[in-house]
Design an enzyme around this catalytic site. Structure first.
Site, short mmCIF file in Angstrom:
data_model
loop_
_atom_site.label_atom_id
_atom_site.label_comp_id
_atom_site.label_asym_id
_atom_site.label_seq_id
_atom_site.Cartn_x
_atom_site.Cartn_y
_atom_site.Cartn_z
N PHE A 73 0.81 -1.22 0.00
CA PHE A 73 0.00 0.00 0.00
C PHE A 73 0.84 1.27 0.00
O PHE A 73 0.38 2.33 -0.43
CB PHE A 73 -0.95 0.02 1.21
N CYS A 77 9.55 1.44 3.66
CA CYS A 77 10.47 0.39 4.11
C CYS A 77 11.90 0.90 4.19
O CYS A 77 12.75 0.26 4.79
CB CYS A 77 10.40 -0.83 3.18
N GLU A 90 9.01 -3.43 13.65
CA GLU A 90 8.90 -2.48 12.55
C GLU A 90 7.59 -1.72 12.75
O GLU A 90 6.50 -2.25 12.53
CB GLU A 90 8.89 -3.19 11.20
#
Length: 498
Positions: A149, A281, A382
């Protein structure tokens, strides 16, 4: 309410599954769209279209493929703003960030325009008497891309332009949270002249993913997303005989040495931690402050964090937009609210933010946690949101050991004026992408993107030379053309190179 279906064979296809997922505007909390969630049979239809198209597309000339790619590049260039607005409407990132996403995706399209150079092959003549050996690369077949996404246009463009340039056909499964940008890319590809069935889009969830992983006509799978899903993708796809590149999660560290320009380091920490609301990321999520600079550096970061303008992505004054969903916003906030109990110091707390006129949006302010350490949830997980952790290290050696102990190895950076320290860092750090005074070292299109350890599952990185290698198979051809003067004859001995 708008309903988004699938794109198969260069035309829209309404779903028959009866299942739909919500697509929100994160800035308002409203749901303007529902997206079809494909059944296994609908995935099969997309793969069948791609399989049928492969027979002709794989045999098409490089000239024909590049003619499409150049036209597609021209068309996308004219539609940058339109695609960026789709991204902002469904993902929430500010318009300038969305435009940057489109630009970085187009780098790979531009690389694909030069595919004839990448597929030239090799030739060795006279390896034995009148024997030549050549090596060529050919497409692998129908390939699938499963995309996240956080970059609904860029990551698909990391995949399908190179795949189709190499002669493959493609089935894209975009994130069901913000599917419109990927769908629009396929529509524009058809407008640019891509033959029907070469690029297809099936929207869906785990049902669609699992069918792609099991389908016997899918030869390869590219994936970008979280580490647990990347592991699943690799395990399932390889068990079914497919080649896989699966890029997982990250916890990217930025080491700041005592000699660094702290204002420059603070600016870059802000940009890399809070850009796109931290939903990257390659975001910097941990700053490693080495030596006695910690208090000063934290102060500079906190001062800048307090001045950030947070609001809807379509407001030119906004520097950071909302998060993708309410559930994700609340999960990210929980790391901040629980940090103090685990021993961290909450320097900036963004959990109480409310944006006037957008109270139902999925907004979260930026947060800064100091004196974080391994074992704390904010360090170990994360977070994927606008939360920056600062860890103190007495020495370079302590800092590098901390970074290398992470289970992830996606990207990392060092800020310093010392060339010797920077050189040592780039050789010693265990990560696939390294920045020296560059906080988000995403490679340009002609170098490949990918991490180490639990940030990558598979042997090849994405795009660049690795991308070409992934979407092609090597073939070596040995030929002998006898001279008419040869007498021939029978010889049962093992062939030797003379």
């Amino acid at each position: 309410m708008k309903t988004l279906g699938h794109w198969i064979g260069n035309k829209p296809v309404e779903s028959t599954s009866g299942s739909f997922g919500p697509v929100y505007n994160p800035a308002t909390g409203a749901q303007p769209t529902q997206v079809a969630l494909a059944s296994a049979e609908e995935v099969d239809a997309a793969v069948a279209a791609a399989r049928t198209a492969y027979a002709q597309w794989s045999q098409s000339s490089l000239a024909a493929r590049t003619a499409f790619l150049f036209k597609y590049r021209e068309l996308l260039d004219a539609r940058r703003d339109e695609i960026a607005r789709l991204i902002t409407a469904e993902h929430g990132k500010v318009h300038s960030d969305a435009l940057g996403e489109v630009a970085r995706g187009m780098e790979i399209l531009e690389l694909a325009c030069g595919i004839p150079e990448k597929l030239k092959g090799e030739l060795s003549t006279q390896v034995s008497t009148r024997v030549d050996v050549s090596a060529i690369r050919q497409p692998v077949g129908v390939v699938a891309g499963i995309t996240p996404f956080n970059f609904p246009a860029m990551v698909p463009m990391w995949m399908f332009p190179l795949a189709v340039a190499c002669g493959n056909t493609f089935v894209l499964k975009p994130s069901e949270k913000d599917p419109s940008a990927g769908y629009r890319l396929a529509e524009l590809a058809a407008e640019a002249g891509l033959p029907e069935g070469v690029l297809n889009v099936v929207n869906g969830d785990k049902v669609a993913v699992d069918r792609l992983l099991a389908h016997p006509d899918v030869a390869a799978v590219s994936f970008v997303g979280s580490t647990p899903i990347a592991k699943h993708i690799q395990a399932e796809a390889t068990a079914n005989g497919k080649r896989v590149q699966a890029l997982g999660g990250a916890k990217n560290h930025m080491m700041v040495l005592p000699d660094a320009d702290l204002d420059h380091a603070a600016d870059n920490a802000i940009n890399a931690a809070y850009g796109s609301a931290g939903e990257r990321c390659m975001a910097v999520s941990v700053v490693v402050a080495v030596g006695g600079i910690g208090d000063e550096l934290v102060g500079k970061i906190a001062e800048r964090a307090g001045k950030l303008r947070i609001g809807p992505g379509d407001d030119p004054a906004s520097e950071m937009g909302p998060l993708i969903t309410r559930e994700h916003r609340d999960k990210v906030a929980s790391y901040v609210t629980g940090a103090a109990a685990q021993g961290a110091e909450v320097v900036v707390d963004g959990t109480g933010l409310s944006v006037a006129g957008h109270e139902d949006g999925f907004f979260l302010g930026v947060s800064l946690l100091d004196k974080v350490a391994p074992g704390m949830a904010a360090y170990d997980d994360e977070i994927f949101g606008p939360v920056l952790c600062v860890v103190r290290a007495e020495t370079y050696d302590e800092g590098i050991a901390l970074i290398n102990s992470s289970k992830w190895g996606n990207g990392t950076a060092i800020f310093t004026r010392d060339g010797g320290a920077a050189r040592r860092f780039q050789l010693e750090v265990e990560a696939g992408m390294v920045g020296v005074n560059v906080p988000i070292p995403v490679p340009v299109g002609y170098h490949s993107f990918g991490g180490w350890k639990q940030s990558l599952f598979g042997d090849l990185h994405i795009y660049g030379n690795d991308g070409v290698a992934f979407y092609t198979r090597g073939k070596v051809i040995t030929t002998r053309w006898p001279d008419p003067a040869d007498s021939g004859g029978i010889n049962l001995g093992f062939p030797s190179n003379h």
